[in-house]
Design an enzyme around this catalytic site. Structure first.
Site, PDB file in Angstrom:
ATOM      1  N   ARG A  19       9.236  -7.863  10.780  1.00 45.43           N
ATOM      2  CA  ARG A  19      10.665  -7.599  10.550  1.00 45.43           C
ATOM      3  C   ARG A  19      11.523  -8.817  10.872  1.00 45.43           C
ATOM      4  O   ARG A  19      12.526  -9.083  10.210  1.00 45.43           O
ATOM      5  CB  ARG A  19      11.101  -6.396  11.388  1.00 45.43           C
ATOM      6  CG  ARG A  19      10.546  -5.075  10.819  1.00 45.43           C
ATOM      7  CD  ARG A  19      10.552  -3.991  11.872  1.00 45.43           C
ATOM      8  NE  ARG A  19      10.205  -2.674  11.346  1.00 45.43           N
ATOM      9  CZ  ARG A  19       8.957  -2.258  11.116  1.00 45.43           C
ATOM     10  NH1 ARG A  19       7.932  -3.062  11.319  1.00 45.43           N
ATOM     11  NH2 ARG A  19       8.731  -1.026  10.647  1.00 45.43           N
ATOM     12  N   ARG A 114      -4.818   2.147  -0.291  1.00 40.00           N
ATOM     13  CA  ARG A 114      -3.733   2.779   0.474  1.00 40.00           C
ATOM     14  C   ARG A 114      -2.516   3.024  -0.412  1.00 40.00           C
ATOM     15  O   ARG A 114      -2.144   2.167  -1.218  1.00 40.00           O
ATOM     16  CB  ARG A 114      -3.397   1.908   1.701  1.00 40.00           C
ATOM     17  CG  ARG A 114      -4.596   1.799   2.630  1.00 40.00           C
ATOM     18  CD  ARG A 114      -4.350   0.872   3.791  1.00 40.00           C
ATOM     19  NE  ARG A 114      -3.340   1.394   4.697  1.00 40.00           N
ATOM     20  CZ  ARG A 114      -2.828   0.688   5.697  1.00 40.00           C
ATOM     21  NH1 ARG A 114      -3.233  -0.556   5.904  1.00 40.00           N
ATOM     22  NH2 ARG A 114      -1.915   1.212   6.483  1.00 40.00           N
ATOM     23  N   SER A 159       7.039   7.947   8.410  1.00 40.22           N
ATOM     24  CA  SER A 159       6.494   6.592   8.289  1.00 40.22           C
ATOM     25  C   SER A 159       7.603   5.568   8.461  1.00 40.22           C
ATOM     26  O   SER A 159       8.559   5.529   7.693  1.00 40.22           O
ATOM     27  CB  SER A 159       5.825   6.415   6.925  1.00 40.22           C
ATOM     28  OG  SER A 159       5.677   5.038   6.634  1.00 40.22           O
ATOM     29  N   GLN A 161       7.228   2.540   7.911  1.00 40.00           N
ATOM     30  CA  GLN A 161       7.121   1.585   6.800  1.00 40.00           C
ATOM     31  C   GLN A 161       7.985   2.046   5.627  1.00 40.00           C
ATOM     32  O   GLN A 161       8.687   1.237   5.007  1.00 40.00           O
ATOM     33  CB  GLN A 161       5.666   1.434   6.379  1.00 40.00           C
ATOM     34  CG  GLN A 161       4.822   0.763   7.461  1.00 40.00           C
ATOM     35  CD  GLN A 161       3.365   0.629   7.094  1.00 40.00           C
ATOM     36  OE1 GLN A 161       2.892   1.206   6.108  1.00 40.00           O
ATOM     37  NE2 GLN A 161       2.626  -0.116   7.893  1.00 40.00           N
ATOM     38  N   ASP A 312      -0.905   4.298  16.144  1.00 37.16           N
ATOM     39  CA  ASP A 312      -1.865   3.185  16.205  1.00 37.16           C
ATOM     40  C   ASP A 312      -2.770   3.240  17.434  1.00 37.16           C
ATOM     41  O   ASP A 312      -3.687   2.434  17.563  1.00 37.16           O
ATOM     42  CB  ASP A 312      -1.116   1.847  16.183  1.00 37.16           C
ATOM     43  CG  ASP A 312      -0.465   1.590  14.833  1.00 37.16           C
ATOM     44  OD1 ASP A 312      -0.913   2.186  13.835  1.00 37.16           O
ATOM     45  OD2 ASP A 312       0.499   0.806  14.780  1.00 37.16           O
ATOM     46  N   ARG A 343      -9.333   6.541   9.886  1.00 36.53           N
ATOM     47  CA  ARG A 343      -9.625   6.414  11.330  1.00 36.53           C
ATOM     48  C   ARG A 343     -10.211   7.684  11.937  1.00 36.53           C
ATOM     49  O   ARG A 343     -10.850   7.608  12.990  1.00 36.53           O
ATOM     50  CB  ARG A 343      -8.372   5.951  12.097  1.00 36.53           C
ATOM     51  CG  ARG A 343      -8.106   4.481  11.870  1.00 36.53           C
ATOM     52  CD  ARG A 343      -7.055   3.899  12.792  1.00 36.53           C
ATOM     53  NE  ARG A 343      -6.928   2.473  12.511  1.00 36.53           N
ATOM     54  CZ  ARG A 343      -5.807   1.768  12.622  1.00 36.53           C
ATOM     55  NH1 ARG A 343      -4.702   2.353  13.021  1.00 36.53           N
ATOM     56  NH2 ARG A 343      -5.788   0.487  12.350  1.00 36.53           N
TER      57      ARG A 343
HETATM   58  C1  S3P Z   1       4.131   0.148  11.185  1.00 38.11           C
HETATM   59  C2  S3P Z   1       4.216   1.497  11.054  1.00 38.11           C
HETATM   60  C3  S3P Z   1       3.067   2.403  11.173  1.00 38.11           C
HETATM   61  C4  S3P Z   1       1.895   1.727  11.872  1.00 38.11           C
HETATM   62  C5  S3P Z   1       1.645   0.352  11.373  1.00 38.11           C
HETATM   63  C6  S3P Z   1       2.876  -0.528  11.535  1.00 38.11           C
HETATM   64  C7  S3P Z   1       5.349  -0.647  11.007  1.00 38.11           C
HETATM   65  O1  S3P Z   1       2.677   2.824   9.885  1.00 38.11           O
HETATM   66  O2  S3P Z   1       0.739   2.512  11.745  1.00 38.11           O
HETATM   67  O3  S3P Z   1       0.569  -0.247  12.074  1.00 38.11           O
HETATM   68  O4  S3P Z   1       5.380  -1.823  11.413  1.00 38.11           O
HETATM   69  O5  S3P Z   1       6.308  -0.112  10.442  1.00 38.11           O
HETATM   70  P1  S3P Z   1       3.417   4.060   9.159  1.00 38.11           P
HETATM   71  O6  S3P Z   1       4.843   3.780   9.262  1.00 38.11           O
HETATM   72  O7  S3P Z   1       2.979   4.065   7.738  1.00 38.11           O
HETATM   73  O8  S3P Z   1       2.949   5.268   9.908  1.00 38.11           O
END
Ligand code: S3P
Length: 429
Positions: A19, A114, A159, A161, A312, A343
Site C-alpha cells: 500500500r 485464484r 476481503s 484486498q 494469515d 490451506r
Molecule cells: C491482504 C489481505 C488478506 C490476506 C493477504 C493480504 C492484504 O487477503 O490474506 O495475505 O494485504 O490486503 P484477503 O483480503 O483476500 O482476505
C-alpha cells in the site's frame, strides 16, 4: 533441543509495504519509504509500478517513489506480472481501473488459480472493461477509464484486498465511491489514506458493518512513509517461543493494528504468556514490543467471526494447537481455500503425514493433542506456500529438525530474512 531467546526487529509488514508503494505512486511528488519489506511479492508491486511509468529508486535503507498522481499511470508496453502475489494483483487491478489505459495482468501457476472476478465484478459495474480467463482468472485484460461511475459497492466476501482495490479505484473517480463491508477486515489502506490527509467518511453501521465514502478525484501530496514490522511474520517466532521449552523472546516495532493481532488474543486464551506494550504510532498504525515466554497451551474453539482477522495466521495457529492440551476447533475457514494454496488441505494433509490427530469437517479444522514421536526425518509438502513452509519449520524445532519442507525458496515471498532471524533467536539450552 534448542530454545528461542533474545530480541529481534521483524521485517516490514507486507500489506503496508504494497500500500505504501501504490499510494506513493498515486501521490504527487517524492515519497521516502523506510522499512519496506523487500520480499518477492512486494518487489512484484515495485516492478509493476515501474512498468506503469513510475520512477522508483532504492537508496539504502530507503525506497524513493516519484508519484505521478491519481491519474498518472502510463500504458505499459509489457504484461504486468504479479508472480505469486494476490495482493499485488487485486490492488493494482483496482488502481489502474480509473486510469485510461489498457493493461494485461499475468501471474504464476498458483495465482492463475485464484479468483480475480471477486474484484473485477465490482469494477465492471462502474464501467471498466475486463476480460478474464475462464471468467475468473489471470491472465486478464482491463481497459480503464477516467469516467468510471461513482457507486456504492457492498462487499460480499470479507476481503481487505477487494475493499482496497475499490478504494484505490475510487481515488480517481469523479463523485462519491461508497464501499460497505459486512465484516471488518484489515484497514491499512484507510489508515494510510488518513495519514496522507485524504478526506473520506468512515461510518460504523449496525452489525459490525463499515461504510467508507470517498469523494474523488483526489490530489494526494506525497508524504514519507515508515512501514511497521509485520505481525504475521512475528507470529512464527511467537508460536515458536510458546512451544519450545525455556524460550523467552522480545519482538520490537511490531504493528499492533487490532485487525491483525487477533491471533495474540487467541494464543492468550490458549494460555500463552504474551505481553504487548505499545511504544508509538507511525503513519497511522500503533506499534510496540511483544514479549513471549514458553507456555503450556490448552486447546480452544476459534469462532468463524474471527476468521477475517486471523486469516494469515491459521497455519501457525494449527502448529500451536498440535502442542496444546485437549482439542482445538477452528471454524469458518472457507477463505483459506483461496490463499497461496488450499490451506485447509495443506495444514491437514501435512499434519496427518506427521501422524498428528487432525480432521477437517467442511470448512472447519479440528486438532486433538497427541504425543507424536518423530523417529525419522519426514518431508512435508509446502504446495509452494510460504506460510506453510515457515509454520512447519517452526514445528521442526521441537522435533530436532526432523521435519523438512520440500521447498524453502517460497519463503522469500513474504519473509526473505526468516532463516537469518530464526538463527539469531535459536540458542543452545
Ligand atoms: C491482504 C489481505 C488478506 C490476506 C493477504 C493480504 C492484504 O487477503 O490474506 O495475505 O494485504 O490486503 P484477503 O483480503 O483476500 O482476505
Amino acid at each position: 533441543m534448542l530454545k528461542l531467546k533474545g530480541s529481534l526487529k521483524i521485517s516490514g509488514d507486507k500489506s503496508i509495504s504494497h500500500r505504501a508503494l501504490i499510494l506513493a505512486a498515486l501521490s504527487v511528488g517524492k515519497t521516502k519509504i523506510s522499512n519496506l519489506l523487500e520480499s518477492d511479492d512486494v518487489l512484484r508491486t515495485v516492478k509493476i509500478l515501474r512498468d506503469l511509468g513510475i520512477i522508483i529508486k532504492k537508496k539504502d535503507p530507503y525506497w524513493i517513489v516519484y508519484g505521478n498522481g491519481t491519474c498518472g499511470f502510463f500504458e505499459p508496453n509489457t504484461a504486468l506480472d504479479c508472480g505469486n502475489s494476490g495482493t499485488t494483483a487485486r490492488l493494482m487491478i483496482g488502481a489502474v481501473s480509473s486510469n485510461p489505459i489498457n493493461c494485461t495482468f499475468i501471474g504464476d501457476s498458483s495465482l492463475q488459480k485464484r479468483s480475480m472476478s471477486r474484484v473485477t465484478d465490482y469494477l465492471k459495474t462502474i464501467g471498466a472493461e475486463v476480460s478474464l480467463t475462464k471468467n475468473d482468472y489471470l491472465p486478464l485484460m482491463i481497459t480503464g477509464s477516467e469516467n468510471l461511475l461513482p457507486k456504492e459497492h457492498k462487499i460480499k466476501t470479507p476481503s481487505a484486498q477487494i475493499k482496497s482495490a475499490l478504494l484505490l479505484s475510487g481515488l480517481n473517480i469523479h463523485g462519491i465511491t461508497t464501499v460497505v463491508e459486512t465484516k471488518p477486515t484489515r484497514d491499512h489502506t484507510e489508515r494510510l489514506l488518513k495519514y496522507l490527509d485524504v478526506k473520506f467518511k468512515l461510518n460504523k453501521l449496525k452489525g459490525g458493518r463499515t461504510k467508507i465514502e470517498l469523494n474523488g478525484p483526489y490530489e494526494i501530496n506525497a508524504k514519507d512513509i515508515k512501514v511497521a514490522s509485520d505481525p504475521s511474520s512475528a507470529a512464527f517466532f511467537i508460536v515458536g517461543a510458546l512451544i519450545t521449552p525455556n524460550s523467552e523472546i522480545e519482538l520490537k516495532n511490531i504493528m499492533l493494528n487490532p485487525s491483525r493481532i487477533a491471533f495474540i488474543d487467541v494464543l492468550k486464551k490458549m494460555g500463552a504468556k504474551i505481553t504487548v506494550k505499545k511504544t508509538k504510532k507511525i503513519c497511522g498504525e500503533d506499534i510496540g514490543t511483544v514479549k513471549v515466554k514458553y507456555s503450556r497451551l490448552k486447546g480452544v474453539k476459534i469462532n468463524s467471526y474471527l476468521s477475517p482477522l486471523i486469516i494469515d495466521e491459521y497455519p501457525i495457529l494449527a502448529i500451536a494447537a498440535t502442542q496444546a492440551k485437549g482439542k482445538t476447533i477452528m471454524k469458518g475457514l472457507a477463505e483459506l481455500r483461496h490463499k497461496e494454496s488450499d490451506r485447509i488441505k495443506s495444514i491437514v494433509s501435512n499434519l496427518k503425514k506427521l501422524n498428528f490427530d487432525v480432521i477437517s469437517e467442511e470448512d472447519n479444522i479440528i486438532i486433538q493433542n497427541k504425543d507424536v514421536k518423530m523417529m525419522n526425518k519426514k518431508t512435508i509438502k509446502t504446495y509452494n506456500d510460504h506460510r506453510i513452509a515457515m509454520s512447519f519449520l517452526i514445528l521442526s524445532i521441537i522435533y530436532d529438525n526432523k521435519i523438512l519442507v520440500d521447498n524453502e525458496d517460497c519463503i522469500s515471498i513474504s519473509y526473505p530474512k526468516f532463516h537469518t532471524h530464526l538463527n539469531k533467536l535459536l540458542k543452545k539450552n
